[in-house]
Design a protein around this motif. Structure first.
Motif, mmCIF file in Angstrom:
data_model
loop_
_atom_site.group_PDB
_atom_site.id
_atom_site.type_symbol
_atom_site.label_atom_id
_atom_site.label_comp_id
_atom_site.label_asym_id
_atom_site.label_seq_id
_atom_site.Cartn_x
_atom_site.Cartn_y
_atom_site.Cartn_z
ATOM 1 N N VAL A 15 0.839 -1.200 0.000
ATOM 2 C CA VAL A 15 0.000 0.000 0.000
ATOM 3 C C VAL A 15 0.873 1.248 0.000
ATOM 4 O O VAL A 15 0.614 2.208 -0.738
ATOM 5 N N ALA A 16 1.929 1.255 0.827
ATOM 6 C CA ALA A 16 2.816 2.411 0.892
ATOM 7 C C ALA A 16 3.499 2.653 -0.449
ATOM 8 O O ALA A 16 3.648 3.813 -0.886
ATOM 9 N N ASN A 17 3.912 1.585 -1.116
ATOM 10 C CA ASN A 17 4.514 1.727 -2.445
ATOM 11 C C ASN A 17 3.539 2.364 -3.428
ATOM 12 O O ASN A 17 3.911 3.236 -4.225
ATOM 13 N N ASP A 18 2.287 1.927 -3.376
ATOM 14 C CA ASP A 18 1.272 2.484 -4.275
ATOM 15 C C ASP A 18 1.035 3.967 -3.977
ATOM 16 O O ASP A 18 0.872 4.784 -4.900
ATOM 17 N N ASP A 25 3.219 10.451 -9.455
ATOM 18 C CA ASP A 25 2.439 10.736 -10.658
ATOM 19 C C ASP A 25 1.731 12.092 -10.568
ATOM 20 O O ASP A 25 1.610 12.805 -11.571
ATOM 21 N N LEU A 26 1.275 12.447 -9.366
ATOM 22 C CA LEU A 26 0.473 13.656 -9.197
ATOM 23 C C LEU A 26 1.307 14.912 -8.952
ATOM 24 O O LEU A 26 0.917 16.011 -9.353
ATOM 25 N N ILE A 27 2.443 14.755 -8.290
ATOM 26 C CA ILE A 27 3.235 15.918 -7.878
ATOM 27 C C ILE A 27 4.476 16.099 -8.745
ATOM 28 O O ILE A 27 4.895 17.216 -9.019
ATOM 29 N N GLU A 31 11.845 13.217 -4.181
ATOM 30 C CA GLU A 31 11.982 12.128 -3.210
ATOM 31 C C GLU A 31 10.743 12.126 -2.319
ATOM 32 O O GLU A 31 10.412 13.134 -1.688
ATOM 33 N N PHE A 32 10.063 10.986 -2.261
ATOM 34 C CA PHE A 32 8.898 10.809 -1.397
ATOM 35 C C PHE A 32 9.209 9.711 -0.392
ATOM 36 O O PHE A 32 9.922 8.755 -0.694
#
Length: 304
Positions: A15-18, A25-27, A31-32
């Motif tokens: 879930v964290a990977n997704d 994709d959105l931002i 690095e996240f």
């Protein structure tokens, strides 16, 4: 008592990977990371587009930008850390030249901050309120996942771990080179307590024992309620001898629960460790020891 890292046992990693892929994709490609906060430390769980963080890194919370999301339980935006008084002297700013940061807390249903979802980059002025808005939605989704996993592994009355989690722990625990100890206990004459004082009072006693366990059990131990008045404590990396003080304290604290002027709570205990018993048989053997304790005096402990 130790808060079990949900990501270690369930599908939190996927879930964290997704979530981090959606952030990317959105931002944009920055690095996240997702972090887990436990008291005074921050552990990095998942990272995407690594700049300087690696998964598994543990840092004092006061050395991180995330400390401000923890303190205020609200999003934090740092557009240029080199001039921001809150963070310009932190190691992440000085040594790693981190400039832009956007972080939001993952807040669980009970109000606890589980961790953070963050974006960062070595260039200044890259993030804005739109970034915060996107990360906030993703963090909210992560909080639902953690709350659901917690619901699955916890007993609703006492807040202790349940048999499902016990099975998970035993399947994962390695005793080849480490000793683990298991204490199993129940309340003496619990049926009489329910009959004499009522089931509501019985539930109060169970809840009080849950609170006692959470207060006295250290970070290397996990406390369980298996059902009814049956409880257990799994002391990882500890022998029976090393758990003696905790067991004695548990017995004393339970005896301090008074139902009326003449009635206190006693428990019967069975205790085993993997020096003598295979890890897969800990519960069965401890249960046999508990049964033997029932034949002895009150608050008796039988060892395999």
């Amino acid at each position: 008592m130790k808060r079990y890292p949900v990501e270690d046992a369930f599908n939190f990693e996927d879930v964290a990977n997704d979530i981090l892929q959606m952030a990317n994709d959105l931002i944009g490609k920055h690095e996240f990371f997702v972090s887990f906060i436990d008291e005074k430390i921050l552990k990095v769980l998942k990272v995407k587009n690594k700049i300087w963080l690696d998964e598994g890194i543990i840092m004092p919370i006061e050395e991180t930008y995330c400390q401000y999301t923890l303190q205020g339980k609200e999003p934090v935006l740092i557009v240029n850390s080199l001039v921001d008084e809150r963070v310009k002297f932190l190691n992440a700013t000085i040594s790693n030249k981190m400039c832009s940061y956007a972080g939001v807390p993952i807040i669980l249903k009970n109000g606890i901050v589980f961790g953070t979802v963050c974006a960062q980059n070595k260039e200044p002025f890259l993030f804005d309120q739109k970034t915060i808005s996107i990360l906030t939605r993703l963090a909210k989704f992560l909080s639902y996942v953690v709350d659901l996993e917690t619901f699955i592994i916890k007993d609703s009355l006492t807040g202790l771990y349940n048999r499902y989690f016990w099975n998970k722990m035993i399947a994962q625990l390695n005793s080849n080179h480490t000793v683990h100890t298991f204490l199993m206990f129940d309340i003496d004459k619990f049926k009489k307590i329910n009959d004499q004082f009522g089931h509501e009072k019985g539930d109060e006693v169970l809840t009080q024992i849950g609170e006692i366990l959470q207060n006295i059990i250290q970070n290397n131990a996990y406390a369980f309620r298996f059902g009814g008045d049956e409880f257990g404590v799994l002391f990882t990396e500890s022998s029976v001898e090393e758990t003696a003080d905790a067991v004695n304290e548990l017995i004393v604290k339970c005896e301090e629960i008074r139902l009326d002027q003449n009635t206190i709570v006693n428990i019967s205990c069975g205790i085993v460790d993997t020096n003598n018993v295979d890890i897969s048989k800990l519960m069965a053997v401890a249960d046999q020891c508990l049964y033997l304790s029932k034949k002895e005096s009150k608050s008796f402990v039988t060892r395999a």
